[in-house]
Motif scaffolding. Structure first.
Motif, mmCIF file in Angstrom:
data_model
loop_
_atom_site.group_PDB
_atom_site.id
_atom_site.type_symbol
_atom_site.label_atom_id
_atom_site.label_comp_id
_atom_site.label_asym_id
_atom_site.label_seq_id
_atom_site.Cartn_x
_atom_site.Cartn_y
_atom_site.Cartn_z
ATOM 1 N N GLN A 78 37.817 20.001 35.312
ATOM 2 C CA GLN A 78 37.070 18.978 36.023
ATOM 3 C C GLN A 78 36.214 19.634 37.098
ATOM 4 O O GLN A 78 36.740 20.067 38.139
ATOM 5 C CB GLN A 78 37.997 17.926 36.639
ATOM 6 C CG GLN A 78 37.235 16.769 37.260
ATOM 7 C CD GLN A 78 38.144 15.664 37.761
ATOM 8 O OE1 GLN A 78 39.250 15.905 38.239
ATOM 9 N NE2 GLN A 78 37.684 14.428 37.637
ATOM 10 N N LEU A 79 34.935 19.718 36.831
ATOM 11 C CA LEU A 79 34.000 20.221 37.837
ATOM 12 C C LEU A 79 33.832 19.166 38.917
ATOM 13 O O LEU A 79 34.040 17.975 38.672
ATOM 14 C CB LEU A 79 32.657 20.539 37.188
ATOM 15 C CG LEU A 79 32.692 21.598 36.080
ATOM 16 C CD1 LEU A 79 31.355 21.674 35.367
ATOM 17 C CD2 LEU A 79 33.080 22.958 36.634
ATOM 18 N N ALA A 80 33.455 19.585 40.085
ATOM 19 C CA ALA A 80 33.342 18.680 41.225
ATOM 20 C C ALA A 80 32.446 17.483 40.909
ATOM 21 O O ALA A 80 31.317 17.641 40.444
ATOM 22 C CB ALA A 80 32.785 19.431 42.430
ATOM 23 N N PRO A 87 36.747 14.720 33.718
ATOM 24 C CA PRO A 87 37.453 15.848 33.081
ATOM 25 C C PRO A 87 36.893 16.115 31.693
ATOM 26 O O PRO A 87 36.453 15.194 30.994
ATOM 27 C CB PRO A 87 38.900 15.361 32.987
ATOM 28 C CG PRO A 87 39.000 14.239 33.953
ATOM 29 C CD PRO A 87 37.649 13.609 34.012
ATOM 30 N N LYS A 88 36.938 17.393 31.314
ATOM 31 C CA LYS A 88 36.435 17.815 30.007
ATOM 32 C C LYS A 88 37.541 18.567 29.276
ATOM 33 O O LYS A 88 38.217 19.416 29.873
ATOM 34 C CB LYS A 88 35.226 18.728 30.195
ATOM 35 C CG LYS A 88 34.792 19.515 28.976
ATOM 36 C CD LYS A 88 33.812 20.606 29.361
ATOM 37 C CE LYS A 88 33.641 21.647 28.264
ATOM 38 N NZ LYS A 88 32.784 22.768 28.687
ATOM 39 N N LEU A 89 37.740 18.254 28.010
ATOM 40 C CA LEU A 89 38.768 18.932 27.218
ATOM 41 C C LEU A 89 38.412 20.401 27.053
ATOM 42 O O LEU A 89 37.332 20.732 26.558
ATOM 43 C CB LEU A 89 38.897 18.255 25.855
ATOM 44 C CG LEU A 89 39.982 18.794 24.924
ATOM 45 C CD1 LEU A 89 41.378 18.610 25.525
ATOM 46 C CD2 LEU A 89 39.889 18.112 23.558
ATOM 47 N N TYR A 110 41.759 22.241 37.252
ATOM 48 C CA TYR A 110 42.264 22.333 35.882
ATOM 49 C C TYR A 110 43.576 21.557 35.772
ATOM 50 O O TYR A 110 44.463 21.716 36.607
ATOM 51 C CB TYR A 110 42.473 23.795 35.493
ATOM 52 C CG TYR A 110 41.165 24.553 35.384
ATOM 53 C CD1 TYR A 110 40.556 25.083 36.519
ATOM 54 C CD2 TYR A 110 40.524 24.709 34.154
ATOM 55 C CE1 TYR A 110 39.345 25.751 36.436
ATOM 56 C CE2 TYR A 110 39.314 25.379 34.060
ATOM 57 C CZ TYR A 110 38.725 25.891 35.206
ATOM 58 O OH TYR A 110 37.532 26.540 35.112
ATOM 59 N N TYR A 111 43.669 20.714 34.746
ATOM 60 C CA TYR A 111 44.842 19.876 34.550
ATOM 61 C C TYR A 111 45.460 20.139 33.178
ATOM 62 O O TYR A 111 44.747 20.250 32.181
ATOM 63 C CB TYR A 111 44.468 18.394 34.620
ATOM 64 C CG TYR A 111 44.007 17.935 35.982
ATOM 65 C CD1 TYR A 111 42.657 17.962 36.328
ATOM 66 C CD2 TYR A 111 44.918 17.450 36.921
ATOM 67 C CE1 TYR A 111 42.230 17.540 37.577
ATOM 68 C CE2 TYR A 111 44.503 17.025 38.173
ATOM 69 C CZ TYR A 111 43.154 17.081 38.485
ATOM 70 O OH TYR A 111 42.729 16.656 39.722
ATOM 71 N N GLY A 151 44.306 15.751 22.070
ATOM 72 C CA GLY A 151 43.855 15.595 23.434
ATOM 73 C C GLY A 151 42.819 14.502 23.607
ATOM 74 O O GLY A 151 42.453 13.791 22.676
ATOM 75 N N ILE A 152 42.345 14.388 24.834
ATOM 76 C CA ILE A 152 41.307 13.401 25.165
ATOM 77 C C ILE A 152 39.976 14.099 24.930
ATOM 78 O O ILE A 152 39.499 14.850 25.775
ATOM 79 C CB ILE A 152 41.435 12.961 26.632
ATOM 80 C CG1 ILE A 152 42.839 12.438 26.910
ATOM 81 C CG2 ILE A 152 40.389 11.908 26.958
ATOM 82 C CD1 ILE A 152 43.141 12.285 28.385
#
Lengths: 111, 122
Positions: A40-42, A46-48, A88-89, B108-109
């Motif tokens: 997740q950029l500021a 979120p992006k996989l 990062y998650y 995933g998403i």
């Protein structure tokens, strides 16, 4: 407190390799459920980044890699670049909760 | 290209019901994927709210289950979130997303909306 535990922060200099962990339990990662990672950029969604423990979606550089062992998973980034600075998650499924769980997130700082 | 777009009020009063809709384009919502909602309070991490299959089967976060309803309208290519009895703790950016090919989130998403900030305040 998140079901999956991630270090709050990691840092590295450009060009270096960094790793970050995601620790769960026998009801999620240890039970064999897949781990997915998101960047997740500021100010963005979120992006996989990694799915199914170690797979990269199309377009994700091979500098990013994922692994899983026992009750933990790890994300590694090689050849660190300034644009990698992000949160990062990790995410998995938990059978005790019968639902998805996320880690609390790790903030990567590129020095 | 799969695209998702959230819509709904950006301000909800305490004790009222938060309602959001996600419109999907570029993919049939009645195909073999799960759809759902995730939220992120300001400055905090991600929280899964729930998922739905096109058949109507739903899966909710146990901590929110008593207040959450997710429904799907396949002809309109939309799915919706209702969260009742909201408080300030429900203030967050809400994301709709394609939640994997099985109920445990396989894959995933992989696609999500840009997110919409919902503030709970009188």
């Amino acid at each position: 407190q998140s079901v999956l535990t991630q270090p709050p922060s990691v840092s590295g200099a450009p060009g270096q390799r960094v790793t970050m962990s995601c620790t769960g339990s026998s009801s999620n990662i240890g039970a064999g459920y897949d781990v997915h990672w998101y960047q997740q950029l500021a100010g963005t969604a979120p992006k996989l980044l990694i799915y199914g423990n170690s797979n990269r979606p199309s377009g994700v550089p091979d500098r990013f890699s994922g692994s899983k062992s026992g009750i933990s998973a790890s994300l590694a980034i090689t050849g660190l670049q300034a644009e990698d600075e992000a949160d990062y998650y990790c995410q998995s499924y938990d059978s005790s909760l019968s639902g998805w769980v996320f880690g609390g997130g790790t903030k990567l700082t590129v020095l | 290209q799969v695209q998702l777009q959230e819509s709904g009020p950006g301000l909800v009063k305490p004790s009222e019901t938060l309602s959001l809709t996600c419109t999907v384009s570029g993919y049939s919502i009645s195909s073999a994927y799960y759809w759902g909602w995730i939220r992120q309070p300001p400055g905090k991490g991600l929280e899964w709210i729930g998922s739905i299959y096109h058949s109507g089967s739903t899966y909710y976060n146990p901590s929110l289950k008593s207040r959450v309803t997710i429904s799907v309208d396949t002809p309109k290519k939309q799915f919706s979130l209702k969260l009742s009895s909201v408080t300030a703790a429900d203030t967050a950016v809400y994301y709709c997303a394609r939640n994997g090919y099985d109920y445990v989130g396989g894959g995933g998403i992989d696609y999500g909306g840009q997110g919409t900030l919902v503030t709970v305040s009188s």
